[in-house]
Design an enzyme around this catalytic site. Structure first.
Site, short mmCIF file in Angstrom:
data_model
loop_
_atom_site.label_atom_id
_atom_site.label_comp_id
_atom_site.label_asym_id
_atom_site.label_seq_id
_atom_site.Cartn_x
_atom_site.Cartn_y
_atom_site.Cartn_z
N HIS A 34 0.85 -1.19 0.00
CA HIS A 34 0.00 0.00 0.00
C HIS A 34 0.88 1.23 0.00
CE1 HIS A 34 -2.83 3.11 1.26
NE2 HIS A 34 -3.75 2.32 0.76
N LEU B 242 -10.62 -3.07 3.66
CA LEU B 242 -9.71 -2.42 2.73
C LEU B 242 -8.48 -1.87 3.45
CD1 LEU B 242 -9.10 -1.40 -0.14
CD2 LEU B 242 -10.39 0.68 0.42
N ASP B 243 -7.32 -2.35 3.04
CA ASP B 243 -6.03 -1.86 3.55
C ASP B 243 -5.88 -2.00 5.06
OD1 ASP B 243 -5.30 -1.16 0.95
OD2 ASP B 243 -6.16 0.84 1.14
N GLU B 244 -6.57 -2.95 5.66
CA GLU B 244 -6.51 -3.12 7.11
C GLU B 244 -6.10 -4.52 7.53
OE1 GLU B 244 -9.92 -1.70 9.21
OE2 GLU B 244 -10.01 0.19 8.11
#
Length: 278
Positions: free
Chosen positions: A187, A222-224
């Site tokens: 990311h 998302l992105d976690e």
């Protein structure tokens, strides 16, 4: 004699290291390295050992099971190259860094293929004699497109990891569940800040003094997903957001390759959406 990696996760208790070491001794194994950690908040014990000797792996695992509690996770691994698929879109930097490191023999991996929704990177990848598969998303909804990618990936046997080298499409829950705990993403920001699109412009608008990159396992948030590796660099008021983006690409490729190397070497434990890394 061969080397083996032994990964142990259990509820913390007295004597675990003693019991494991005794099993190693009884099997005439030499401990080359040993690391352990106790997560006191969750009362979890983590241990990674590298041993060498001549041993039957099934017998070794059974001996460990016999002396450890029933809640213990035990993995005895004979190191070998893991099979990976790389997914990319149009950007070359993260993909290129992995391919060069692989060519140089730095990664314990077999790169089976690069899969992309565009053919833009095909000529570049072909220089490394690695199959390049284009699965276009044109005129397909997200689920239809992913079904085609899943079908493509599942032609290969024993996939250990899927590496998202700047694959710029959000994955559906079906895809994530199909390859659960196997997808590694990079990311382009220092998570959890500036998630979503164009994080460098977000960072510029906030006047940040550091930018960075985060590599993590993918889950349905998302992105976690659990964070594997992160890095930052310093910037100042003189940087435009495009300057930040250029600098950020250098960090992204390094962090993704670092995270992949940790995974290939069996150095990562995942627990409670966090990682323990030895």
């Amino acid at each position: 004699m061969s080397q083996y990696r032994v990964l142990i996760e259990a509820n913390d208790a007295k004597g675990i290291v003693y019991k494991v070491s005794t099993v190693f001794f009884n099997h005439n194994l030499n401990i080359l390295s040993n690391h352990e950690f106790v997560d006191k908040e969750n009362n979890r014990f983590f241990m990674r050992s590298v041993v060498d000797g001549d041993v039957d792996l099934t017998e070794l695992e059974q001996s460990l099971n016999n002396v450890l509690s029933s809640d213990t996770s035990i993995k005895v691994i004979a190191p070998k190259k893991k099979n990976i698929i790389i997914m990319a879109t149009k950007e070359m930097h993260a993909l290129g860094d992995i391919l060069v490191r692989h060519e140089a023999g730095e990664l314990e991996a077999n790169i089976l293929a690069v899969v992309s929704n565009y053919d833009k990177l095909e000529s570049f990848v072909s220089k490394f004699d690695i199959p390049y598969i284009t699965v276009s998303h044109e005129n397909l909804d997200r689920e239809e497109h992913e079904d085609k990618i899943i079908e493509c990936i599942q032609r290969y046997d024993d996939i250990d990891y899927i590496v998202l080298a700047k694959y710029m499409r959000i994955l559906t829950p079906k895809f994530v569940e199909t390859f659960e705990d196997k997808i590694i993403n990079i990311h382009h920001s220092f998570l959890p800040a500036f998630i979503g699109a164009n994080p460098y412009k977000q960072a510029y608008d906030r006047g940040v003094k550091i930018i960075g990159a985060t590599s993590h396992f993918v889950n349905n948030d998302l992105d976690e997903g659990p964070i594997i590796a992160q890095e930052v660099i310093h910037v100042d008021h003189a940087y435009s957001w495009k300057d930040m983006q250029r600098k950020g690409k250098d960090v992204e490729k390094i962090v993704l390759s670092r995270a992949l190397k940790l995974a290939l070497e069996d150095r990562i434990f995942v627990h409670a959406n966090k990682t323990v890394i030895f």
